[in-house]
Write an enzyme that holds these catalytic residues in place. Structure first.
Site, PDB file in Angstrom:
ATOM      1  N   ASP A  13     -14.195  43.195  62.390  1.00  0.00           N
ATOM      2  CA  ASP A  13     -14.223  44.664  62.356  1.00  0.00           C
ATOM      3  C   ASP A  13     -14.775  45.217  61.043  1.00  0.00           C
ATOM      4  O   ASP A  13     -15.669  46.059  61.050  1.00  0.00           O
ATOM      5  CB  ASP A  13     -12.821  45.246  62.592  1.00  0.00           C
ATOM      6  CG  ASP A  13     -12.378  45.101  64.042  1.00  0.00           C
ATOM      7  OD1 ASP A  13     -13.252  44.942  64.918  1.00  0.00           O
ATOM      8  OD2 ASP A  13     -11.162  45.141  64.291  1.00  0.00           O
ATOM      9  N   ARG A  92       0.156  48.344  52.652  1.00  0.00           N
ATOM     10  CA  ARG A  92      -0.878  49.365  52.903  1.00  0.00           C
ATOM     11  C   ARG A  92      -0.986  50.448  51.837  1.00  0.00           C
ATOM     12  O   ARG A  92      -2.093  50.766  51.406  1.00  0.00           O
ATOM     13  CB  ARG A  92      -0.692  49.992  54.292  1.00  0.00           C
ATOM     14  CG  ARG A  92      -0.791  49.016  55.455  1.00  0.00           C
ATOM     15  CD  ARG A  92      -1.941  48.089  55.370  1.00  0.00           C
ATOM     16  NE  ARG A  92      -2.134  47.309  56.576  1.00  0.00           N
ATOM     17  CZ  ARG A  92      -3.008  46.311  56.697  1.00  0.00           C
ATOM     18  NH1 ARG A  92      -3.760  45.971  55.659  1.00  0.00           N
ATOM     19  NH2 ARG A  92      -3.124  45.648  57.814  1.00  0.00           N
ATOM     20  N   ASP A 121      -1.160  51.159  60.783  1.00  0.00           N
ATOM     21  CA  ASP A 121      -1.868  50.945  59.524  1.00  0.00           C
ATOM     22  C   ASP A 121      -2.852  52.061  59.198  1.00  0.00           C
ATOM     23  O   ASP A 121      -3.005  52.452  58.041  1.00  0.00           O
ATOM     24  CB  ASP A 121      -2.554  49.572  59.536  1.00  0.00           C
ATOM     25  CG  ASP A 121      -1.528  48.439  59.464  1.00  0.00           C
ATOM     26  OD1 ASP A 121      -0.466  48.657  58.847  1.00  0.00           O
ATOM     27  OD2 ASP A 121      -1.786  47.363  60.022  1.00  0.00           O
ATOM     28  N   SER A 173      -3.877  38.440  66.708  1.00  0.00           N
ATOM     29  CA  SER A 173      -4.272  39.267  65.574  1.00  0.00           C
ATOM     30  C   SER A 173      -3.224  39.070  64.485  1.00  0.00           C
ATOM     31  O   SER A 173      -2.020  39.211  64.724  1.00  0.00           O
ATOM     32  CB  SER A 173      -4.333  40.723  66.031  1.00  0.00           C
ATOM     33  OG  SER A 173      -4.118  41.556  64.928  1.00  0.00           O
TER      34      SER A 173
HETATM   35  N1  ARG Z   1       3.354  46.256  63.666  1.00  0.00           N
HETATM   36  C1  ARG Z   1       3.348  45.899  62.297  1.00  0.00           C
HETATM   37  C2  ARG Z   1       3.361  47.134  61.418  1.00  0.00           C
HETATM   38  O1  ARG Z   1       3.120  48.193  61.905  1.00  0.00           O
HETATM   39  C3  ARG Z   1       2.259  44.948  61.927  1.00  0.00           C
HETATM   40  C4  ARG Z   1       0.851  45.341  62.173  1.00  0.00           C
HETATM   41  C5  ARG Z   1      -0.042  44.284  61.603  1.00  0.00           C
HETATM   42  N2  ARG Z   1      -1.327  44.111  62.146  1.00  0.00           N
HETATM   43  C6  ARG Z   1      -1.773  42.976  62.758  1.00  0.00           C
HETATM   44  N3  ARG Z   1      -3.037  42.849  62.914  1.00  0.00           N
HETATM   45  N4  ARG Z   1      -1.001  42.037  63.201  1.00  0.00           N
HETATM   46  O2  ARG Z   1       3.640  47.060  60.251  1.00  0.00           O
END
Ligand code: ARG
Length: 389
Positions: A13, A92, A121, A173
């Site tokens: 991406d 983040r 995110d 992912s």
């Molecule tokens: N759901 C989790 C959060 O909102 C993790 C998101 C992480 N992304 C991934 N590509 N696994 O913090």
């Protein structure tokens, strides 16, 4: 030419995003944050430059991540919906802080990220950037670009000669940093299906964990872990040691259905061995040293604090104010907790502290008893009085 600073990971991406932003007339500067995800940063840097970035920043943020984000969340006992120790969510705002900083340094008018429009995110990056500099333009290519599928994206990458890993589609992912791994998508999207063993990145299954337990002692000073088994370590080393030990013993896996900020329920798998051990030990120590009223009140604060982190509101006034309260509660959170790690479970077997509020002479049923049981009669009468009919 307008400049944009892109949070770059080297994945499909963000690699396509570099070219896509260039197609839109931007000069693209890539920012790569080291949060202990254990990547080959040289390889990623090269990839960004070959892919068309005019400049690449790589910043080691591990120390700041631990001291300014992870430890405050540990002191707060911040856990989202009873399970998630917030590894991704904590990273983040820190990445966004440096995106903004690099944008200022480079006199860029925009920042960009590679998040989709369905997750948390995107919110965390953008809310942070908005708080820190509301004048910056924010671009989320993945949310608006024309590719309908991963295949179309790969086709674009090949056509534009963007360097990508051409191995077959990854089954999950992943988002990794030194505090934990978040794992989602693929077969995990069916909440009834047991996570296949191959989705776990760090931890042994309980079957493969050693058949003898490990005992570990963790010493805290004002809520911050300082020693493991009597030996002092800097914060990064300490987390690394517990990550390895916990992984060996299968500690810190969780499988949850979580409520995302955008209203979707999602199935997430997490691995957070060091975080699990430290959160558990920290709460056990608090149980020994915090008075009842502070302890009970703090539980509500923990819930709110976790929610603020999850929602991307790290830089909100409320999070900062709650931090002051939490800091005050940690004055006496010094002492040692002894844990037993065995086949996926982490249990406390001992605790001690110079500030312990436990009084054996009050708790005991032996001859040492100093508690005047006769006083309880009057106490209960008065305590129950308002509830009598
Ligand atoms: N759901 C989790 C959060 O909102 C993790 C998101 C992480 N992304 C991934 N590509 N696994 O913090």
């Amino acid at each position: 030419m307008k400049k944009v600073v892109l949070a770059y990971s080297g994945g499909l991406d963000t690699s396509c995003a570099v070219q896509w932003l260039k197609d839109k007339g931007y000069e693209v500067i890539c920012f790569i944050a080291d949060l202990g995800q254990g990547e080959d940063f040289e390889k990623i840097e090269k990839r960004a430059l070959i892919g068309g970035a005019s400049k690449v920043y790589i910043k080691d943020l591990r120390k700041e991540f631990v001291e300014d984000f992870i430890f405050p969340s540990l002191k707060a006992n911040a856990i989202y919906e009873g399970k998630y120790l917030l590894a991704t969510a904590l990273g983040r705002p820190l990445i966004a802080k440096y995106l903004v900083e690099v944008a200022h340094k480079e006199k860029a008018s925009s920042v960009a990220h590679g998040c989709t429009g369905k997750g948390n995110d995107q919110v965390r990056f953008e809310v942070t950037a908005q708080i820190l500099d509301p004048k910056l333009e924010i671009i989320a290519p993945v949310r608006v670009w024309e590719f309908k599928s991963r295949e179309e994206e790969i086709e674009y990458a090949i056509k534009k000669k963007i360097p990508i890993d051409v191995t077959k589609k990854k089954p999950y992912s992943l988002d990794k940093n030194l505090w934990g791994v978040s794992i989602e998508s693929g077969i995990l999207e069916d909440p009834w299906i047991e996570p296949p063993e191959d989705c776990y990145q760090w931890t042994n299954s309980s079957e493969d964990a050693p058949s003898r337990p490990a005992y570990v002692e963790i010493e805290f000073d004002k809520g911050i872990p300082k020693k493991v088994n009597g030996k002092g370590y800097d914060a990064l080393k300490l987390i690394d040691i517990l990550c390895n030990l916990g992984s060996t013993h299968g500690i810190g896996r969780s499988d949850m259905i979580e409520n995302r900020l955008v209203g979707i329920k999602s199935r997430e798998i997490y691995e957070a061995p060091a975080a699990t051990i430290l959160h558990y030990a920290h709460r056990e120590l608090e149980a020994l040293v915090l008075d009842r009223e502070t302890a009970h009140y703090k539980e509500g604060v923990s819930l709110k604090y976790a929610e603020l982190i999850y929602y991307g509101l790290w830089y909100s006034k409320l999070r900062i104010a709650l931090d002051k309260f939490i800091e005050e509660t940690q004055r006496n959170v010094s002492g040692t907790v002894r844990l037993r790690l065995y086949k996926g479970s982490c249990s406390v077997v001992g605790r001690k502290s110079p500030h312990s509020l436990y009084r054996e002479e009050l708790a005991t049923y032996s001859a040492k008893d100093k508690f005047d049981q006769k006083l309880s009669e009057g106490f209960i009468r008065i305590f129950g009085m308002p509830f009598q009919k």
